[in-house]
Design a protein around this motif. Sequence first.
Motif, PDB file in Angstrom:
ATOM      1  N   GLN A  54      38.483  36.691  12.984  1.00 24.34           N
ATOM      2  CA  GLN A  54      37.992  35.399  12.500  1.00 24.34           C
ATOM      3  C   GLN A  54      37.402  35.530  11.098  1.00 24.34           C
ATOM      4  O   GLN A  54      37.650  34.697  10.221  1.00 24.34           O
ATOM      5  CB  GLN A  54      36.938  34.853  13.460  1.00 24.34           C
ATOM      6  N   GLY A  55      36.602  36.571  10.889  1.00 21.87           N
ATOM      7  CA  GLY A  55      36.000  36.783   9.578  1.00 21.87           C
ATOM      8  C   GLY A  55      37.044  37.042   8.507  1.00 21.87           C
ATOM      9  O   GLY A  55      36.926  36.537   7.377  1.00 21.87           O
ATOM     10  N   ARG A  56      38.064  37.830   8.853  1.00 19.55           N
ATOM     11  CA  ARG A  56      39.132  38.111   7.897  1.00 19.55           C
ATOM     12  C   ARG A  56      39.885  36.830   7.524  1.00 19.55           C
ATOM     13  O   ARG A  56      40.198  36.586   6.358  1.00 19.55           O
ATOM     14  CB  ARG A  56      40.089  39.144   8.494  1.00 19.55           C
ATOM     15  N   LEU A  57      40.140  36.001   8.514  1.00 16.90           N
ATOM     16  CA  LEU A  57      40.838  34.742   8.261  1.00 16.90           C
ATOM     17  C   LEU A  57      40.016  33.840   7.349  1.00 16.90           C
ATOM     18  O   LEU A  57      40.550  33.203   6.432  1.00 16.90           O
ATOM     19  CB  LEU A  57      41.129  34.048   9.591  1.00 16.90           C
ATOM     20  N   ARG A  58      38.708  33.782   7.576  1.00 17.10           N
ATOM     21  CA  ARG A  58      37.845  32.962   6.714  1.00 17.10           C
ATOM     22  C   ARG A  58      37.909  33.435   5.260  1.00 17.10           C
ATOM     23  O   ARG A  58      38.054  32.628   4.334  1.00 17.10           O
ATOM     24  CB  ARG A  58      36.395  33.031   7.198  1.00 17.10           C
ATOM     25  N   GLU A  59      37.755  34.746   5.061  1.00 16.42           N
ATOM     26  CA  GLU A  59      37.719  35.270   3.697  1.00 16.42           C
ATOM     27  C   GLU A  59      39.049  35.073   2.973  1.00 16.42           C
ATOM     28  O   GLU A  59      39.086  34.696   1.797  1.00 16.42           O
ATOM     29  CB  GLU A  59      37.352  36.762   3.728  1.00 16.42           C
ATOM     30  N   LEU A  60      40.158  35.294   3.677  1.00 17.40           N
ATOM     31  CA  LEU A  60      41.470  35.115   3.066  1.00 17.40           C
ATOM     32  C   LEU A  60      41.730  33.642   2.753  1.00 17.40           C
ATOM     33  O   LEU A  60      42.333  33.312   1.730  1.00 17.40           O
ATOM     34  CB  LEU A  60      42.552  35.665   3.994  1.00 17.40           C
ATOM     35  N   SER A  61      41.261  32.764   3.609  1.00 20.85           N
ATOM     36  CA  SER A  61      41.433  31.331   3.374  1.00 20.85           C
ATOM     37  C   SER A  61      40.644  30.891   2.152  1.00 20.85           C
ATOM     38  O   SER A  61      41.145  30.116   1.315  1.00 20.85           O
ATOM     39  CB  SER A  61      41.001  30.538   4.601  1.00 20.85           C
ATOM     40  N   ARG A  62      39.401  31.380   2.024  1.00 21.31           N
ATOM     41  CA  ARG A  62      38.610  31.045   0.834  1.00 21.31           C
ATOM     42  C   ARG A  62      39.313  31.537  -0.433  1.00 21.31           C
ATOM     43  O   ARG A  62      39.329  30.843  -1.459  1.00 21.31           O
ATOM     44  CB  ARG A  62      37.212  31.643   0.929  1.00 21.31           C
ATOM     45  N   ALA A  63      39.886  32.720  -0.348  1.00 21.50           N
ATOM     46  CA  ALA A  63      40.581  33.271  -1.512  1.00 21.50           C
ATOM     47  C   ALA A  63      41.808  32.427  -1.864  1.00 21.50           C
ATOM     48  O   ALA A  63      42.096  32.197  -3.048  1.00 21.50           O
ATOM     49  CB  ALA A  63      40.994  34.717  -1.226  1.00 21.50           C
ATOM     50  N   PHE A  64      42.527  31.954  -0.857  1.00 18.42           N
ATOM     51  CA  PHE A  64      43.697  31.116  -1.134  1.00 18.42           C
ATOM     52  C   PHE A  64      43.286  29.809  -1.794  1.00 18.42           C
ATOM     53  O   PHE A  64      43.852  29.405  -2.815  1.00 18.42           O
ATOM     54  CB  PHE A  64      44.482  30.831   0.146  1.00 18.42           C
ATOM     55  N   GLU A 133      49.803  35.534  -2.345  1.00 20.25           N
ATOM     56  CA  GLU A 133      48.421  35.990  -2.419  1.00 20.25           C
ATOM     57  C   GLU A 133      47.516  34.982  -1.728  1.00 20.25           C
ATOM     58  O   GLU A 133      47.840  33.790  -1.666  1.00 20.25           O
ATOM     59  CB  GLU A 133      48.003  36.191  -3.879  1.00 20.25           C
ATOM     60  N   PRO A 134      46.434  35.470  -1.160  1.00 18.35           N
ATOM     61  CA  PRO A 134      45.946  36.847  -1.097  1.00 18.35           C
ATOM     62  C   PRO A 134      46.753  37.707  -0.124  1.00 18.35           C
ATOM     63  O   PRO A 134      47.319  37.199   0.855  1.00 18.35           O
ATOM     64  CB  PRO A 134      44.501  36.682  -0.607  1.00 18.35           C
ATOM     65  N   ALA A 135      46.780  39.001  -0.394  1.00 18.78           N
ATOM     66  CA  ALA A 135      47.487  39.931   0.476  1.00 18.78           C
ATOM     67  C   ALA A 135      46.870  39.925   1.876  1.00 18.78           C
ATOM     68  O   ALA A 135      45.650  39.875   2.026  1.00 18.78           O
ATOM     69  CB  ALA A 135      47.422  41.342  -0.121  1.00 18.78           C
ATOM     70  N   GLY A 136      47.732  39.954   2.882  1.00 17.37           N
ATOM     71  CA  GLY A 136      47.259  39.993   4.258  1.00 17.37           C
ATOM     72  C   GLY A 136      47.087  38.637   4.910  1.00 17.37           C
ATOM     73  O   GLY A 136      46.787  38.554   6.110  1.00 17.37           O
ATOM     74  N   PHE A 137      47.283  37.557   4.156  1.00 12.81           N
ATOM     75  CA  PHE A 137      47.086  36.205   4.705  1.00 12.81           C
ATOM     76  C   PHE A 137      48.080  35.944   5.842  1.00 12.81           C
ATOM     77  O   PHE A 137      47.712  35.455   6.918  1.00 12.81           O
ATOM     78  CB  PHE A 137      47.261  35.188   3.581  1.00 12.81           C
ATOM     79  N   ARG A 138      49.346  36.267   5.607  1.00 13.28           N
ATOM     80  CA  ARG A 138      50.371  36.030   6.627  1.00 13.28           C
ATOM     81  C   ARG A 138      50.022  36.738   7.934  1.00 13.28           C
ATOM     82  O   ARG A 138      50.072  36.129   9.013  1.00 13.28           O
ATOM     83  CB  ARG A 138      51.725  36.523   6.119  1.00 13.28           C
ATOM     84  N   GLU A 139      49.663  37.997   7.835  1.00 13.05           N
ATOM     85  CA  GLU A 139      49.371  38.785   9.035  1.00 13.05           C
ATOM     86  C   GLU A 139      48.169  38.230   9.797  1.00 13.05           C
ATOM     87  O   GLU A 139      48.177  38.146  11.033  1.00 13.05           O
ATOM     88  CB  GLU A 139      49.136  40.246   8.659  1.00 13.05           C
ATOM     89  N   ALA A 140      47.140  37.819   9.060  1.00  9.37           N
ATOM     90  CA  ALA A 140      45.936  37.282   9.711  1.00  9.37           C
ATOM     91  C   ALA A 140      46.248  35.975  10.425  1.00  9.37           C
ATOM     92  O   ALA A 140      45.789  35.741  11.555  1.00  9.37           O
ATOM     93  CB  ALA A 140      44.831  37.089   8.687  1.00  9.37           C
ATOM     94  N   VAL A 141      47.017  35.101   9.788  1.00  9.34           N
ATOM     95  CA  VAL A 141      47.358  33.813  10.398  1.00  9.34           C
ATOM     96  C   VAL A 141      48.154  34.022  11.680  1.00  9.34           C
ATOM     97  O   VAL A 141      47.857  33.416  12.727  1.00  9.34           O
ATOM     98  CB  VAL A 141      48.146  32.931   9.407  1.00  9.34           C
ATOM     99  N   LEU A 142      49.170  34.872  11.642  1.00 11.12           N
ATOM    100  CA  LEU A 142      50.003  35.063  12.825  1.00 11.12           C
ATOM    101  C   LEU A 142      49.237  35.760  13.954  1.00 11.12           C
ATOM    102  O   LEU A 142      49.417  35.422  15.135  1.00 11.12           O
ATOM    103  CB  LEU A 142      51.258  35.858  12.453  1.00 11.12           C
ATOM    104  N   GLU A 143      48.376  36.710  13.611  1.00 16.64           N
ATOM    105  CA  GLU A 143      47.560  37.365  14.635  1.00 16.64           C
ATOM    106  C   GLU A 143      46.589  36.371  15.271  1.00 16.64           C
ATOM    107  O   GLU A 143      46.386  36.370  16.497  1.00 16.64           O
ATOM    108  CB  GLU A 143      46.802  38.543  14.020  1.00 16.64           C
ATOM    109  N   TYR A 144      45.999  35.527  14.447  1.00 14.50           N
ATOM    110  CA  TYR A 144      45.060  34.535  14.964  1.00 14.50           C
ATOM    111  C   TYR A 144      45.784  33.531  15.864  1.00 14.50           C
ATOM    112  O   TYR A 144      45.291  33.174  16.951  1.00 14.50           O
ATOM    113  CB  TYR A 144      44.389  33.817  13.798  1.00 14.50           C
ATOM    114  N   MET A 145      46.943  33.068  15.456  1.00 10.32           N
ATOM    115  CA  MET A 145      47.690  32.123  16.269  1.00 10.32           C
ATOM    116  C   MET A 145      48.080  32.721  17.616  1.00 10.32           C
ATOM    117  O   MET A 145      48.049  32.033  18.646  1.00 10.32           O
ATOM    118  CB  MET A 145      48.938  31.645  15.522  1.00 10.32           C
TER     119      MET A 145
END
Length: 333
Positions: A54-64, A133-145
């Motif tokens: 959840q924290g990773r998804l938040r940070e990557l979303s803010r970066a996007f 970008e940001p790197a890792g966004f795709r992976e975080a979204v799919l893992e969260y889903m």
Amino acid sequence: MNEAGDFSHIPIIDVAELVAGGPGRREIAARLGAACRESGFFYVVGHGVDEGLQGRLRELSRAFFALDLERKMRIRMALGGRAWRGYFRVGDELTSGQPDQKEGVYFGAELPADDPRVRAGTPLHGPNLFPDEPAGFREAVLEYMAALTGLGHRLMAGVALSLGFDEAYFAERILGEPLTLFRIFNYPPPADPGLWGVGEHTDYGLLTILLQDDAGGLEVKSRSRWVPAPPLPGSFVCNIGDMLDRMTGGLYRSTPHRVRNPAPRDRLSFPFFFDPAFTARVRPIDVPGRGAIDDDRDERWDRASVHAFDGTYGDYLLAKVGKVFPELRASVL
């Protein structure tokens, strides 16, 4: 207990036993049922979704969302076609005909080109549009889903138990291939305090599982007041949608809600929609002990009856989404 539809708070339910399939799951199911009857909203804790994810998804979303508009528009929704995926700008999305004060990205189940639903041109099915970008966004979204899909199945098992059915009731009838849609929204501080981030509405499907940041701003409509649903650490806010309202004859109500960002900074919101299969025909079910259908058409902001609808969930959803992005309507209808 409050009169049905008139409530002053949103209950908090620890669903750990339900998620684990433990002996206490029927007690949890009873609490879910009470919440669905009284408010249509509830918090869940003990859900088991990794906090680090959840924290990773938040940070990557803010970066996007911090990227300049030109880079965000590289994955704009116009490029998503029938899959209805990608980025939209503040004001592009409408609620009841009014522009929402939010930007966002639409995601769904990641389906390859050779999936039969994609080959058939089924609307809202296909590949996602992910930014470079940001790197890792795709992976975080799919893992969260994936994690939220598992949680959705367990919560709907609890809802089935609460109605007097077997845990697999919904899974066997309308959730064999659930339509899972995920949104990441960014609400900037409103330029005009009278503008809503998203206006009064109900959700379309079965169950919404919402992760909030700490800004607040979500409000739920009781019969006599608007009740705040502030963020609680470690929780998701859940609410039921129009299809569960229809199936239960109004016993479980899809409750209107709205959002205004009260913070002097951007507000992030992560709604995950766990809904019937696109081709599932949604019909009323024989709920033990339920009386006549309780149709709240005259109380709804849109004066529309979810109980008058007859068709598949795809039929219902397409009629709705065509009003959300009118300029993209032709791409999915």
